[in-house]
Design a protein around this motif. Structure first.
Motif, mmCIF file in Angstrom:
data_model
loop_
_atom_site.group_PDB
_atom_site.id
_atom_site.type_symbol
_atom_site.label_atom_id
_atom_site.label_comp_id
_atom_site.label_asym_id
_atom_site.label_seq_id
_atom_site.Cartn_x
_atom_site.Cartn_y
_atom_site.Cartn_z
ATOM 1 N N SER A 35 -97.950 46.145 46.600
ATOM 2 C CA SER A 35 -97.476 46.419 47.966
ATOM 3 C C SER A 35 -98.551 46.084 48.987
ATOM 4 N N LYS A 36 -99.768 46.478 48.607
ATOM 5 C CA LYS A 36 -100.890 46.181 49.527
ATOM 6 C C LYS A 36 -101.102 44.667 49.652
ATOM 7 N N LEU A 37 -100.958 43.956 48.509
ATOM 8 C CA LEU A 37 -101.139 42.510 48.535
ATOM 9 C C LEU A 37 -100.076 41.850 49.425
ATOM 10 N N VAL A 38 -98.851 42.386 49.306
ATOM 11 C CA VAL A 38 -97.776 41.825 50.152
ATOM 12 C C VAL A 38 -98.099 42.048 51.623
ATOM 13 N N THR A 39 -98.567 43.288 51.856
ATOM 14 C CA THR A 39 -98.909 43.623 53.254
ATOM 15 C C THR A 39 -100.042 42.747 53.752
ATOM 16 N N VAL A 40 -101.035 42.601 52.881
ATOM 17 C CA VAL A 40 -102.193 41.763 53.266
ATOM 18 C C VAL A 40 -101.749 40.319 53.457
ATOM 19 N N ASP A 41 -100.851 39.884 52.534
ATOM 20 C CA ASP A 41 -100.398 38.489 52.630
ATOM 21 C C ASP A 41 -99.618 38.256 53.919
ATOM 22 N N LYS A 42 -98.776 39.255 54.278
ATOM 23 C CA LYS A 42 -98.046 39.138 55.538
ATOM 24 C C LYS A 42 -99.005 39.080 56.719
ATOM 25 N N GLY A 43 -99.988 39.984 56.642
ATOM 26 C CA GLY A 43 -100.957 39.993 57.744
ATOM 27 C C GLY A 43 -101.726 38.685 57.816
ATOM 28 N N HIS A 44 -102.081 38.190 56.597
ATOM 29 C CA HIS A 44 -102.793 36.934 56.578
ATOM 30 C C HIS A 44 -101.920 35.797 57.113
ATOM 31 N N GLY A 45 -100.631 35.818 56.714
ATOM 32 C CA GLY A 45 -99.713 34.791 57.209
ATOM 33 C C GLY A 45 -99.544 34.882 58.715
ATOM 34 N N ASN A 46 -99.460 36.159 59.206
ATOM 35 C CA ASN A 46 -99.340 36.323 60.668
ATOM 36 C C ASN A 46 -100.577 35.780 61.385
ATOM 37 N N ARG A 47 -101.753 36.086 60.794
ATOM 38 C CA ARG A 47 -102.998 35.578 61.435
ATOM 39 C C ARG A 47 -103.041 34.049 61.411
ATOM 40 N N ILE A 48 -102.564 33.480 60.200
ATOM 41 C CA ILE A 48 -102.545 32.016 60.126
ATOM 42 C C ILE A 48 -101.598 31.435 61.177
ATOM 43 N N ASP A 49 -100.421 32.084 61.354
ATOM 44 C CA ASP A 49 -99.466 31.617 62.370
ATOM 45 C C ASP A 49 -100.103 31.674 63.764
ATOM 46 N N ARG A 50 -100.783 32.824 64.011
ATOM 47 C CA ARG A 50 -101.421 32.948 65.338
ATOM 48 C C ARG A 50 -102.516 31.886 65.515
ATOM 49 N N LEU A 51 -103.232 31.621 64.378
ATOM 50 C CA LEU A 51 -104.282 30.597 64.451
ATOM 51 C C LEU A 51 -103.671 29.224 64.723
ATOM 52 N N TYR A 52 -102.515 28.955 64.077
ATOM 53 C CA TYR A 52 -101.848 27.692 64.352
ATOM 54 C C TYR A 52 -101.417 27.591 65.824
ATOM 55 N N GLU A 53 -100.848 28.723 66.297
ATOM 56 C CA GLU A 53 -100.432 28.728 67.697
ATOM 57 C C GLU A 53 -101.627 28.494 68.620
ATOM 58 N N ARG A 54 -102.725 29.178 68.267
ATOM 59 C CA ARG A 54 -103.928 28.980 69.088
ATOM 60 C C ARG A 54 -104.434 27.543 68.977
ATOM 61 N N SER A 55 -104.327 26.995 67.735
ATOM 62 C CA SER A 55 -104.764 25.616 67.547
ATOM 63 C C SER A 55 -103.932 24.674 68.401
ATOM 64 N N ASP A 56 -102.598 24.913 68.434
ATOM 65 C CA ASP A 56 -101.752 24.071 69.305
ATOM 66 C C ASP A 56 -102.155 24.210 70.766
ATOM 67 N N THR A 57 -102.411 25.490 71.118
ATOM 68 C CA THR A 57 -102.828 25.725 72.518
ATOM 69 C C THR A 57 -104.136 25.014 72.808
ATOM 70 N N PHE A 58 -105.069 25.141 71.857
ATOM 71 C CA PHE A 58 -106.361 24.461 72.025
ATOM 72 C C PHE A 58 -106.182 22.944 72.100
ATOM 73 N N ASP A 59 -105.241 22.430 71.230
ATOM 74 C CA ASP A 59 -104.999 20.989 71.264
ATOM 75 C C ASP A 59 -104.480 20.547 72.628
ATOM 76 N N LYS A 60 -103.524 21.350 73.143
ATOM 77 C CA LYS A 60 -102.971 21.018 74.460
ATOM 78 C C LYS A 60 -104.055 21.079 75.532
ATOM 79 N N LYS A 61 -104.856 22.188 75.457
ATOM 80 C CA LYS A 61 -105.927 22.313 76.444
ATOM 81 C C LYS A 61 -106.951 21.171 76.291
ATOM 82 N N PHE A 62 -107.231 20.813 75.018
ATOM 83 C CA PHE A 62 -108.178 19.745 74.763
ATOM 84 C C PHE A 62 -107.655 18.412 75.311
#
Length: 225
Positions: A15-42
Protein backbone atom coordinates in the motif's frame (compact mmCIF):
# COMPACT_ATOMS: atom_id res chain seq x y z
CA UNK A 1 0.66 -16.00 13.04
CA UNK A 2 4.06 -15.05 11.71
CA UNK A 3 2.88 -15.61 8.17
CA UNK A 4 -0.12 -13.43 8.80
CA UNK A 5 2.09 -10.78 10.29
CA UNK A 6 4.38 -10.87 7.30
CA UNK A 7 1.44 -10.83 5.00
CA UNK A 8 0.00 -7.90 6.84
CA UNK A 9 3.33 -6.08 6.64
CA UNK A 10 3.60 -6.91 2.97
CA UNK A 11 0.14 -5.53 2.39
CA UNK A 12 1.06 -2.34 4.21
CA UNK A 13 4.32 -2.18 2.34
CA UNK A 14 2.49 -2.68 -0.99
CA UNK A 15 0.00 0.00 0.00
CA UNK A 16 2.83 2.32 0.88
CA UNK A 17 4.59 1.49 -2.39
CA UNK A 18 1.42 2.29 -4.32
CA UNK A 19 1.11 5.53 -2.45
CA UNK A 20 4.74 6.35 -3.03
CA UNK A 21 4.43 5.38 -6.68
CA UNK A 22 1.41 7.64 -7.09
CA UNK A 23 3.25 10.45 -5.41
CA UNK A 24 6.27 9.81 -7.54
CA UNK A 25 4.10 9.75 -10.67
CA UNK A 26 2.44 12.99 -9.60
CA UNK A 27 5.84 14.61 -9.05
CA UNK A 28 7.00 13.30 -12.45
CA UNK A 29 3.85 14.77 -14.05
CA UNK A 30 4.47 18.09 -12.32
CA UNK A 31 8.11 17.94 -13.44
CA UNK A 32 6.97 17.34 -17.01
CA UNK A 33 4.56 20.23 -16.76
CA UNK A 34 7.32 22.40 -15.38
CA UNK A 35 9.63 21.17 -18.13
CA UNK A 36 7.06 22.20 -20.74
CA UNK A 37 6.71 25.54 -19.03
CA UNK A 38 10.48 25.92 -18.93
CA UNK A 39 10.66 24.93 -22.60
CA UNK A 40 8.09 27.56 -23.50
CA UNK A 41 9.86 30.16 -21.38
CA UNK A 42 13.19 29.10 -22.87
CA UNK A 43 11.76 29.42 -26.39
CA UNK A 44 10.38 32.82 -25.46
CA UNK A 45 13.77 33.71 -24.00
CA UNK A 46 15.53 32.53 -27.17
CA UNK A 47 13.05 34.52 -29.26
CA UNK A 48 13.68 37.56 -27.04
CA UNK A 49 17.42 37.04 -27.37
CA UNK A 50 17.10 36.79 -31.15
CA UNK A 51 15.09 40.00 -31.20
CA UNK A 52 17.61 41.58 -28.83
CA UNK A 53 20.41 40.50 -31.18
CA UNK A 54 18.55 42.05 -34.10
CA UNK A 55 17.99 45.19 -32.06
CA UNK A 56 21.66 45.27 -31.06
CA UNK A 57 22.65 44.83 -34.69
CA UNK A 58 20.32 47.63 -35.72
CA UNK A 59 21.66 49.81 -32.91
CA UNK A 60 25.22 49.07 -33.95
CA UNK A 61 24.37 50.04 -37.53
CA UNK A 62 22.68 53.20 -36.24
CA UNK A 63 25.70 53.85 -34.05
CA UNK A 64 28.00 53.45 -37.04
CA UNK A 65 25.87 55.86 -39.05
CA UNK A 66 25.77 58.24 -36.10
CA UNK A 67 29.57 58.05 -35.80
CA UNK A 68 29.88 58.82 -39.50
CA UNK A 69 27.48 61.73 -39.12
CA UNK A 70 29.44 62.95 -36.07
CA UNK A 71 32.72 62.71 -37.98
CA UNK A 72 31.23 64.60 -40.91
CA UNK A 73 29.83 67.22 -38.55
CA UNK A 74 33.16 67.55 -36.77
CA UNK A 75 34.93 67.98 -40.11
CA UNK A 76 32.43 70.64 -41.09
CA UNK A 77 32.87 72.35 -37.73
CA UNK A 78 36.64 72.35 -38.17
CA UNK A 79 36.29 73.77 -41.69
CA UNK A 80 33.85 76.36 -40.37
CA UNK A 81 36.26 77.26 -37.56
CA UNK A 82 39.07 77.66 -40.09
CA UNK A 83 36.89 79.89 -42.26
CA UNK A 84 35.82 81.85 -39.19
CA UNK A 85 39.42 82.31 -38.12
CA UNK A 86 40.38 83.45 -41.62
CA UNK A 87 37.40 85.82 -41.71
CA UNK A 88 38.29 87.12 -38.26
CA UNK A 89 41.89 87.76 -39.31
CA UNK A 90 40.69 89.54 -42.44
CA UNK A 91 38.22 91.57 -40.39
CA UNK A 92 40.92 92.52 -37.92
CA UNK A 93 43.14 93.58 -40.81
CA UNK A 94 40.32 95.67 -42.27
CA UNK A 95 39.65 97.23 -38.86
CA UNK A 96 43.32 98.13 -38.45
CA UNK A 97 43.45 99.66 -41.93
CA UNK A 98 40.23 101.55 -41.23
CA UNK A 99 41.59 102.84 -37.93
CA UNK A 100 44.79 103.97 -39.65
CA UNK A 101 42.84 105.65 -42.46
CA UNK A 102 40.47 107.19 -39.93
CA UNK A 103 43.42 108.53 -37.95
CA UNK A 104 44.96 109.99 -41.10
CA UNK A 105 41.62 111.45 -42.08
CA UNK A 106 41.22 113.03 -38.64
CA UNK A 107 44.68 114.55 -38.93
CA UNK A 108 43.87 115.82 -42.43
CA UNK A 109 40.57 117.24 -41.22
CA UNK A 110 42.29 118.96 -38.32
CA UNK A 111 44.92 120.40 -40.64
CA UNK A 112 42.19 121.48 -43.06
CA UNK A 113 40.27 123.06 -40.18
CA UNK A 114 43.36 124.94 -39.00
CA UNK A 115 44.10 125.99 -42.58
CA UNK A 116 40.48 127.09 -43.00
CA UNK A 117 40.68 129.21 -39.87
CA UNK A 118 43.95 130.75 -41.05
CA UNK A 119 42.50 131.36 -44.53
CA UNK A 120 39.37 132.85 -42.99
CA UNK A 121 41.49 135.26 -40.95
CA UNK A 122 43.58 136.09 -43.99
CA UNK A 123 40.41 136.50 -46.07
CA UNK A 124 39.02 138.90 -43.49
CA UNK A 125 42.22 140.93 -43.58
CA UNK A 126 42.25 140.83 -47.39
CA UNK A 127 38.60 141.87 -47.56
CA UNK A 128 39.36 144.71 -45.19
CA UNK A 129 42.31 145.83 -47.34
CA UNK A 130 40.22 145.42 -50.51
CA UNK A 131 37.42 147.46 -48.98
CA UNK A 132 39.89 150.20 -48.11
CA UNK A 133 41.43 150.09 -51.59
CA UNK A 134 37.95 149.99 -53.16
CA UNK A 135 36.90 153.07 -51.29
CA UNK A 136 40.12 154.84 -52.25
CA UNK A 137 39.85 153.69 -55.86
CA UNK A 138 36.20 154.73 -56.06
CA UNK A 139 37.10 158.17 -54.74
CA UNK A 140 39.95 158.48 -57.22
CA UNK A 141 37.71 157.20 -60.02
CA UNK A 142 35.03 159.70 -59.12
CA UNK A 143 37.61 162.49 -59.27
CA UNK A 144 38.92 161.26 -62.63
CA UNK A 145 35.39 160.89 -64.01
CA UNK A 146 34.66 164.41 -62.88
CA UNK A 147 37.74 165.59 -64.71
CA UNK A 148 36.94 163.52 -67.81
CA UNK A 149 33.28 164.53 -67.90
CA UNK A 150 34.02 168.22 -67.35
CA UNK A 151 34.90 168.65 -71.01
CA UNK A 152 34.83 166.54 -74.15
CA UNK A 153 34.01 166.31 -77.83
CA UNK A 154 30.50 166.93 -79.07
CA UNK A 155 28.89 163.87 -80.61
CA UNK A 156 28.12 164.44 -84.30
CA UNK A 157 24.47 164.91 -85.15
CA UNK A 158 23.21 162.27 -87.56
CA UNK A 159 19.85 163.89 -88.35
CA UNK A 160 21.13 166.36 -90.98
CA UNK A 161 23.32 163.70 -92.57
CA UNK A 162 20.39 161.27 -92.81
CA UNK A 163 18.15 163.96 -94.30
CA UNK A 164 20.74 164.73 -96.97
CA UNK A 165 21.20 161.02 -97.78
CA UNK A 166 17.44 160.67 -98.17
CA UNK A 167 17.43 163.63 -100.53
CA UNK A 168 20.24 162.05 -102.54
CA UNK A 169 18.39 158.72 -102.85
CA UNK A 170 15.15 160.46 -103.78
CA UNK A 171 16.89 162.52 -106.47
CA UNK A 172 18.60 159.44 -107.89
CA UNK A 173 15.30 157.57 -107.93
CA UNK A 174 13.48 160.44 -109.63
CA UNK A 175 16.16 160.80 -112.30
CA UNK A 176 16.49 157.02 -112.57
CA UNK A 177 20.29 157.14 -112.47
CA UNK A 178 23.04 157.77 -109.95
CA UNK A 179 23.49 161.52 -109.71
CA UNK A 180 26.62 163.29 -108.53
CA UNK A 181 26.77 164.24 -104.87
CA UNK A 182 26.95 167.96 -105.70
CA UNK A 183 23.58 168.02 -107.52
CA UNK A 184 21.32 167.44 -104.50
CA UNK A 185 19.06 170.36 -103.55
CA UNK A 186 17.18 170.98 -100.33
CA UNK A 187 14.25 172.76 -101.85
CA UNK A 188 15.83 175.60 -103.86
CA UNK A 189 19.03 175.53 -101.80
CA UNK A 190 22.05 173.48 -102.80
CA UNK A 191 22.46 170.81 -100.09
CA UNK A 192 26.28 170.83 -100.45
CA UNK A 193 26.45 167.09 -99.65
CA UNK A 194 30.25 166.75 -100.05
CA UNK A 195 30.94 169.34 -97.33
CA UNK A 196 28.45 167.66 -94.97
CA UNK A 197 29.96 164.19 -95.65
CA UNK A 198 33.46 165.42 -94.95
CA UNK A 199 32.43 167.29 -91.79
CA UNK A 200 30.41 164.31 -90.55
CA UNK A 201 33.28 161.86 -91.20
CA UNK A 202 35.78 164.09 -89.39
CA UNK A 203 33.48 164.77 -86.42
CA UNK A 204 32.49 161.10 -86.12
CA UNK A 205 36.12 159.92 -86.27
CA UNK A 206 37.06 162.42 -83.60
CA UNK A 207 34.15 161.31 -81.41
CA UNK A 208 35.06 157.59 -81.85
CA UNK A 209 38.66 158.32 -80.86
CA UNK A 210 37.47 160.25 -77.82
CA UNK A 211 35.16 157.40 -76.77
CA UNK A 212 37.96 154.84 -77.18
CA UNK A 213 40.33 156.96 -75.07
CA UNK A 214 37.60 157.50 -72.50
CA UNK A 215 36.82 153.77 -72.18
CA UNK A 216 40.53 152.89 -72.02
CA UNK A 217 41.08 155.37 -69.22
CA UNK A 218 38.11 153.96 -67.32
CA UNK A 219 39.50 150.41 -67.70
CA UNK A 220 42.94 151.51 -66.53
CA UNK A 221 41.46 153.19 -63.49
CA UNK A 222 39.25 150.23 -62.56
CA UNK A 223 42.10 147.74 -63.21
CA UNK A 224 40.08 145.60 -65.64
CA UNK A 225 42.45 145.75 -68.61
Amino acid sequence: SNVEGLHSQQSETSSKLVTVDKGHGNRIDRLYERSDTFDKKFQQLELGLARADERVTSLEEDKEKANEAIDDLQNRMKASELRHEASDRELQSIVRRFEAENSNLRESLQKSHDTQIALRDELGKTQSRLSTHENRTQSALDRIRGILDSHGVRKPKLVKMIELCVLYERTAKEKNYVVTIDTVFDGNTNANLPDHIAAFAFDYATWIAYQADHELLLQLVSGSN
